[in-house]
Design a protein around this motif. Sequence first.
Motif, PDB file in Angstrom:
ATOM      1  N   ALA A  75       0.823  -1.353   0.147  1.00 28.80           N
ATOM      2  CA  ALA A  75       0.029   0.063   0.061  1.00 28.80           C
ATOM      3  C   ALA A  75       0.711   1.396  -0.055  1.00 28.80           C
ATOM      4  CB  ALA A  75      -1.032  -0.025   1.177  1.00 28.80           C
ATOM      5  N   THR A  76       0.475   2.224  -0.720  1.00 30.76           N
ATOM      6  CA  THR A  76       1.055   3.710  -0.466  1.00 30.76           C
ATOM      7  C   THR A  76       0.367   4.420   0.518  1.00 30.76           C
ATOM      8  OG1 THR A  76       1.154   3.709  -3.016  1.00 30.76           O
ATOM      9  CG2 THR A  76       1.147   5.892  -1.725  1.00 30.76           C
ATOM     10  N   MET A  77       1.359   4.965   1.294  1.00 31.45           N
ATOM     11  CA  MET A  77       0.980   5.901   2.390  1.00 31.45           C
ATOM     12  C   MET A  77       1.805   7.137   2.397  1.00 31.45           C
ATOM     13  SD  MET A  77      -0.011   5.317   6.387  1.00 31.45           S
ATOM     14  CE  MET A  77      -1.582   4.150   5.618  1.00 31.45           C
ATOM     15  N   SER A  78       1.202   8.138   2.188  1.00 34.66           N
ATOM     16  CA  SER A  78       2.062   9.622   2.038  1.00 34.66           C
ATOM     17  C   SER A  78       2.621   9.911   3.221  1.00 34.66           C
ATOM     18  CB  SER A  78       1.231  10.622   1.458  1.00 34.66           C
ATOM     19  OG  SER A  78       2.093  11.946   1.357  1.00 34.66           O
ATOM     20  N   THR A  79       4.108  10.447   3.208  1.00 34.90           N
ATOM     21  CA  THR A  79       4.645  11.115   4.454  1.00 34.90           C
ATOM     22  C   THR A  79       4.337  12.467   4.378  1.00 34.90           C
ATOM     23  OG1 THR A  79       6.638  11.381   2.716  1.00 34.90           O
ATOM     24  CG2 THR A  79       6.679   9.491   3.983  1.00 34.90           C
ATOM     25  N   THR A  80       3.723  12.946   3.567  1.00 36.31           N
ATOM     26  CA  THR A  80       3.388  14.369   3.499  1.00 36.31           C
ATOM     27  C   THR A  80       2.439  14.885   4.643  1.00 36.31           C
ATOM     28  OG1 THR A  80       3.876  14.420   1.125  1.00 36.31           O
ATOM     29  CG2 THR A  80       2.920  16.566   2.073  1.00 36.31           C
ATOM     30  N   PHE A  81       1.602  14.055   4.907  1.00 34.60           N
ATOM     31  CA  PHE A  81       0.556  14.619   5.925  1.00 34.60           C
ATOM     32  C   PHE A  81       0.229  13.290   6.951  1.00 34.60           C
ATOM     33  CE2 PHE A  81      -1.327  13.889   1.620  1.00 34.60           C
ATOM     34  CZ  PHE A  81      -2.090  12.601   1.904  1.00 34.60           C
ATOM     35  N   ASN A  82       0.948  12.149   6.946  1.00 37.45           N
ATOM     36  CA  ASN A  82       0.661  11.249   7.919  1.00 37.45           C
ATOM     37  C   ASN A  82       1.730  11.300   8.841  1.00 37.45           C
ATOM     38  OD1 ASN A  82      -1.759   9.722   7.004  1.00 37.45           O
ATOM     39  ND2 ASN A  82      -0.452   9.324   5.140  1.00 37.45           N
ATOM     40  N   GLU A  83       1.741  10.827  10.079  1.00 34.92           N
ATOM     41  CA  GLU A  83       2.392  10.797  11.398  1.00 34.92           C
ATOM     42  C   GLU A  83       3.097   9.652  11.326  1.00 34.92           C
ATOM     43  OE1 GLU A  83       3.257  13.766  13.057  1.00 34.92           O
ATOM     44  OE2 GLU A  83       1.972  14.786  11.806  1.00 34.92           O
ATOM     45  N   PRO A  84       4.452   9.571  11.809  1.00 35.61           N
ATOM     46  CA  PRO A  84       5.107   8.223  11.770  1.00 35.61           C
ATOM     47  C   PRO A  84       4.500   7.026  12.700  1.00 35.61           C
ATOM     48  CG  PRO A  84       6.567  10.139  12.003  1.00 35.61           C
ATOM     49  CD  PRO A  84       5.189  10.646  12.069  1.00 35.61           C
ATOM     50  N   TYR A  85       4.148   7.404  13.821  1.00 31.73           N
ATOM     51  CA  TYR A  85       3.340   6.412  14.722  1.00 31.73           C
ATOM     52  C   TYR A  85       2.257   5.873  14.045  1.00 31.73           C
ATOM     53  CZ  TYR A  85       2.547   3.692  19.052  1.00 31.73           C
ATOM     54  OH  TYR A  85       2.441   2.855  19.765  1.00 31.73           O
ATOM     55  N   ASN A  86       1.412   6.568  13.328  1.00 28.08           N
ATOM     56  CA  ASN A  86       0.316   6.126  12.665  1.00 28.08           C
ATOM     57  C   ASN A  86       0.612   5.322  11.561  1.00 28.08           C
ATOM     58  OD1 ASN A  86      -1.668   7.493  14.324  1.00 28.08           O
ATOM     59  ND2 ASN A  86      -1.969   8.903  12.762  1.00 28.08           N
ATOM     60  N   ILE A  87       1.829   5.543  10.779  1.00 31.19           N
ATOM     61  CA  ILE A  87       1.932   4.783   9.689  1.00 31.19           C
ATOM     62  C   ILE A  87       2.583   3.302  10.326  1.00 31.19           C
ATOM     63  CG2 ILE A  87       3.661   4.530   7.613  1.00 31.19           C
ATOM     64  CD1 ILE A  87       3.569   7.586   7.286  1.00 31.19           C
ATOM     65  N   ALA A  88       3.454   3.658  11.156  1.00 32.68           N
ATOM     66  CA  ALA A  88       4.067   2.319  11.767  1.00 32.68           C
ATOM     67  C   ALA A  88       3.196   1.091  12.246  1.00 32.68           C
ATOM     68  CB  ALA A  88       5.157   2.798  12.684  1.00 32.68           C
ATOM     69  N   ARG A  89       2.109   1.774  13.080  1.00 31.47           N
ATOM     70  CA  ARG A  89       1.304   0.950  13.549  1.00 31.47           C
ATOM     71  C   ARG A  89       0.245   0.321  12.608  1.00 31.47           C
ATOM     72  NH1 ARG A  89      -3.737   2.544  17.639  1.00 31.47           N
ATOM     73  NH2 ARG A  89      -4.087   0.649  18.669  1.00 31.47           N
ATOM     74  N   GLN A  90      -0.297   1.214  11.843  1.00 29.86           N
ATOM     75  CA  GLN A  90      -1.129   0.464  10.850  1.00 29.86           C
ATOM     76  C   GLN A  90      -0.431  -0.598   9.955  1.00 29.86           C
ATOM     77  OE1 GLN A  90      -2.777   4.560   9.441  1.00 29.86           O
ATOM     78  NE2 GLN A  90      -4.450   3.226   8.861  1.00 29.86           N
ATOM     79  N   PHE A  91       0.675  -0.245   9.319  1.00 28.32           N
ATOM     80  CA  PHE A  91       1.522  -1.212   8.581  1.00 28.32           C
ATOM     81  C   PHE A  91       1.777  -2.413   9.369  1.00 28.32           C
ATOM     82  CE2 PHE A  91       1.538   1.973   5.293  1.00 28.32           C
ATOM     83  CZ  PHE A  91       1.370   1.090   4.250  1.00 28.32           C
ATOM     84  N   ARG A  92       2.485  -2.299  10.650  1.00 24.27           N
ATOM     85  CA  ARG A  92       2.624  -3.485  11.229  1.00 24.27           C
ATOM     86  C   ARG A  92       1.345  -4.180  11.760  1.00 24.27           C
ATOM     87  NH1 ARG A  92       7.586  -4.042  15.529  1.00 24.27           N
ATOM     88  NH2 ARG A  92       8.165  -4.538  13.220  1.00 24.27           N
ATOM     89  N   SER A  93       0.278  -3.582  12.112  1.00 30.42           N
ATOM     90  CA  SER A  93      -0.953  -4.314  12.122  1.00 30.42           C
ATOM     91  C   SER A  93      -1.266  -5.214  11.034  1.00 30.42           C
ATOM     92  CB  SER A  93      -2.075  -3.326  12.514  1.00 30.42           C
ATOM     93  OG  SER A  93      -1.734  -2.689  13.675  1.00 30.42           O
TER      94      SER A  93
END
Length: 436
Positions: A96-114
């Motif tokens: 999945a693509t998830m942008s670094t422009t407006f997403n926070e690191p913890y949200n990205i890390a948690r969603q993808f690890r989940s």
Amino acid sequence: MTNSEQMHLTVQLSSGYGVEPGGWRWPGENPSAFVDIETFVKAAQVAERGMVDAFFMVDIPGTANDIARSQPQTSLDPIVVLTSMAMATERLGLVATMSTTFNEPYNIARQFRSLDLVSKGRVGWNVVTTGASAALLNYLPGLPSSEHKHARSREVHEAVVKLWGSWPQDALLLDVEGGRFADTGKIKSIDYRGEFVTTKGPLNLPPSPQGMPVVFTAGGAQDGFQLAAASADATYNNPYDIQSAQRYWSTLKNAMARHGRKPEDITVFSGIITSVASTEREALDRRAALDDLADPDSRVAYLGYMLGIHLDGLDRGKAIPQDLMARARPTPADPRSRRAYELAKRGLTIRDILAHGPINYHPVALGTPEQVADLLEAWFRADIGRGFNITPDSGLTALTDFVDQVIPILQRRGLFRKAYDEPTLRGRLGLPYRNG
């Protein structure tokens, strides 16, 4: 040919449809695919039947194109879609693509690890910045500069990887008799403080069987190329011909060497559009019919721009008149225009020129299953980085045609696997376990 020498394939259906804007109207396709999870799940099952490495989802969280007559470019949240796919498949990778422009690191890390845990280690994160104002203004008060976006992206990527590594593999004990759930001495805060993002950590989840998700990047832009060279596991490339694909891979290998990395540390997935039919003529007619279902006038206008001439009002079923062709020249502003010019000089009709795909974002492999397999084999043997991202023309039916008709030919030629040999996406790409 060993497994390590075979090609890798990802597939995608943007918003549930194929790449051509008239695909939502194509007979047999689901017009409401963009909100129908069953279409995506069926696509995942078809892809897994073909032993494809992964299903890839782009994402633009906003209405970035005119949907008055065309399908949206993206729709359902990729994490939601890929979670449904994960539950309906066993081996298919999920990127999945998830942008670094407006997403926070913890949200990205948690969603993808989940998702990586739900799928048992089959997930990849495509690291991108966002340029579409329709998406940016849903999150930000204004449009950030390119420098801001790329500087923030570097920080977000670094923080996400550190968060993934904050919980090591041996920290989860699950010692029922001894009453010890986890070794908290091994689970560390990261205390990341950058100019743009801050996160304390640690992440609240342990690693998956592959450690952390495979890191993909869109390698065309300079920042994406630098990430690909320095540390990414895979990258998407958008070549306009085989020569540009070779140049990209050669340049990337040289850049990787400067970082102490080997070519086998990354897989390049070159974008290819497929249009499969019983004959080449039928494939061209299919593509022309798809054009007719969208906005053929705009495509003709862009072809004219490529050739430096006006094609308004001409019969698309006829060749470009000789007096116009005498003035035609490929525009240096678009490297695809050389291909358009060559097709026009052959005396093809305007309709057939467009059907060959010179104005498409990716090269088009069209014709019989054998012809499509021939193109993929020729590119693969030309050393372009081991992989392809396949985008079918109309949607699920076209993806099914590719899987059921083209992949068996690649398998017979020894170019593609006949079974999944590794349970994780990282293992399938020949990458070792990694966590942070």
